[in-house]
Scaffold this motif. Structure first.
Motif, PDB file in Angstrom:
ATOM      1  N   SER A 166       0.800  -1.224   0.000  1.00  0.00           N
ATOM      2  CA  SER A 166       0.000   0.000   0.000  1.00  0.00           C
ATOM      3  C   SER A 166       0.837   1.280   0.000  1.00  0.00           C
ATOM      4  O   SER A 166       0.319   2.355  -0.307  1.00  0.00           O
ATOM      5  CB  SER A 166      -0.941   0.018   1.208  1.00  0.00           C
ATOM      6  N   SER A 174      -4.955   1.142  14.167  1.00  0.00           N
ATOM      7  CA  SER A 174      -6.285   1.565  13.748  1.00  0.00           C
ATOM      8  C   SER A 174      -7.353   0.661  14.366  1.00  0.00           C
ATOM      9  O   SER A 174      -7.365  -0.555  14.119  1.00  0.00           O
ATOM     10  CB  SER A 174      -6.395   1.527  12.225  1.00  0.00           C
ATOM     11  N   LEU A 190      -1.150  -0.081  10.941  1.00  0.00           N
ATOM     12  CA  LEU A 190      -1.000   0.392   9.568  1.00  0.00           C
ATOM     13  C   LEU A 190       0.121   1.415   9.459  1.00  0.00           C
ATOM     14  O   LEU A 190       0.515   2.033  10.449  1.00  0.00           O
ATOM     15  CB  LEU A 190      -2.308   1.034   9.086  1.00  0.00           C
ATOM     16  N   LYS A 223       0.998   4.710   6.861  1.00  0.00           N
ATOM     17  CA  LYS A 223       0.484   5.568   5.797  1.00  0.00           C
ATOM     18  C   LYS A 223       1.197   6.921   5.880  1.00  0.00           C
ATOM     19  O   LYS A 223       1.937   7.205   6.816  1.00  0.00           O
ATOM     20  CB  LYS A 223      -1.031   5.783   5.924  1.00  0.00           C
ATOM     21  N   MET A 226      -2.972   8.716   3.733  1.00  0.00           N
ATOM     22  CA  MET A 226      -3.164   7.899   2.539  1.00  0.00           C
ATOM     23  C   MET A 226      -1.891   7.105   2.246  1.00  0.00           C
ATOM     24  O   MET A 226      -0.792   7.517   2.611  1.00  0.00           O
ATOM     25  CB  MET A 226      -3.514   8.784   1.330  1.00  0.00           C
ATOM     26  N   GLY A 227      -2.072   5.972   1.571  1.00  0.00           N
ATOM     27  CA  GLY A 227      -0.929   5.218   1.102  1.00  0.00           C
ATOM     28  C   GLY A 227      -0.382   5.836  -0.173  1.00  0.00           C
ATOM     29  O   GLY A 227      -1.119   6.453  -0.946  1.00  0.00           O
ATOM     30  N   SER A 238      -4.777   1.076  -1.517  1.00  0.00           N
ATOM     31  CA  SER A 238      -4.497   1.381  -0.117  1.00  0.00           C
ATOM     32  C   SER A 238      -5.791   1.630   0.647  1.00  0.00           C
ATOM     33  O   SER A 238      -6.562   2.519   0.295  1.00  0.00           O
ATOM     34  CB  SER A 238      -3.588   2.617  -0.017  1.00  0.00           C
ATOM     35  N   ASP A 265      -6.974   3.332   3.368  1.00  0.00           N
ATOM     36  CA  ASP A 265      -6.507   4.411   4.237  1.00  0.00           C
ATOM     37  C   ASP A 265      -7.684   5.268   4.687  1.00  0.00           C
ATOM     38  O   ASP A 265      -8.784   4.742   4.882  1.00  0.00           O
ATOM     39  CB  ASP A 265      -5.424   5.221   3.523  1.00  0.00           C
ATOM     40  N   SER A 266      -7.483   6.564   4.868  1.00  0.00           N
ATOM     41  CA  SER A 266      -8.560   7.428   5.346  1.00  0.00           C
ATOM     42  C   SER A 266      -9.763   7.448   4.411  1.00  0.00           C
ATOM     43  O   SER A 266     -10.875   7.774   4.834  1.00  0.00           O
ATOM     44  CB  SER A 266      -8.047   8.863   5.546  1.00  0.00           C
TER      45      SER A 266
END
Length: 216
Positions: A38, A83, A90, A92, A166-167, A173, A175-176
């Motif tokens: 990611s 997370s 994670l 990122k 974010m990745g 990815s 992510d958010s």
């Protein structure tokens, strides 16, 4: 009891060393194995990444309880966090900090009304690498030739104590864009460099070109 006392006397140095190392890894610095792609091309699968756990907070060892604030995450930082929504640890990149307004159109970020600058790097099979200039922090990202559902999102303003992450592998990815904004309380630290990298596709041999590689 005598057996315990004897064990302590015979192994005291080793026990103290293990205890101190455990405290060090919990509160000062640690390393994490990266299991997914990611964060490609910045971080490869098999990288062991050194994370500075005192980059943002001094925490009570073995807990998430902060004792002292040491700094704030900045846009461009690569963070490691636990997370709750993903139920996983994670890694990122911070894209937006509290107060920022962020949106994404066709895999290009717009932050506080200004679209970021992008420069083409090179093409891969099914994807393209670019240089993204995140307010002066230049780093590589990867986007798919056929954009995914993650390639855009509407404008969002980030509240206090939350971050948008974010990745770098933007179409691959979780992510958010999937798990939402990242609470500051979940952050474990800032990833700073690769300690060692093992190539899972080549008999787990070390990638010599990634040894002690600083992360951008």
């Amino acid at each position: 009891m005598k057996t315990l006392i004897k064990f302590w006397k015979n192994n005291r140095s080793l026990i103290i060393f293990i205890a101190l190392m455990s405290v060090f890894r919990s509160a000062v610095a640690d390393w994490y194995e990266v299991p997914t792609g990611s964060m490609r091309p910045t971080i490869e699968v098999g990288d062991r990444v050194l994370t500075n756990k005192m980059a943002y907070d001094l925490r009570l060892p073995f807990t998430h309880i902060p004792l002292m604030k040491l700094g704030d995450p900045q846009a461009g930082d690569i963070i490691v966090f636990d997370s709750k929504k993903a139920d996983n640890r994670l890694i990122k990149r911070v894209i937006g900090v509290p107060g920022d307004t962020v949106s994404l159109e066709h895999n290009e970020l717009i932050i506080n009304g200004k679209k970021l600058n992008y420069a083409r790097l090179h093409s891969n099979l099914g994807s393209l690498d670019k240089i993204e200039n995140l307010n002066g922090h230049k780093h590589s990202i990867r986007v798919a030739n056929r954009a995914s559902r993650l390639a855009g999102f509407d404008k969002i303003t980030i509240p206090n104590n939350y971050y948008l992450a974010m990745g770098d592998n933007r179409d691959n990815s979780a992510d958010s864009r999937v798990i939402g904004l990242i609470p500051r309380s979940e952050m474990l630290g800032k990833a700073e460099r690769v300690i060692v990298s093992l190539d899972y596709d080549n008999y787990y041999l070390p990638r010599t070109d990634r040894l002690l590689k600083a992360l951008e």
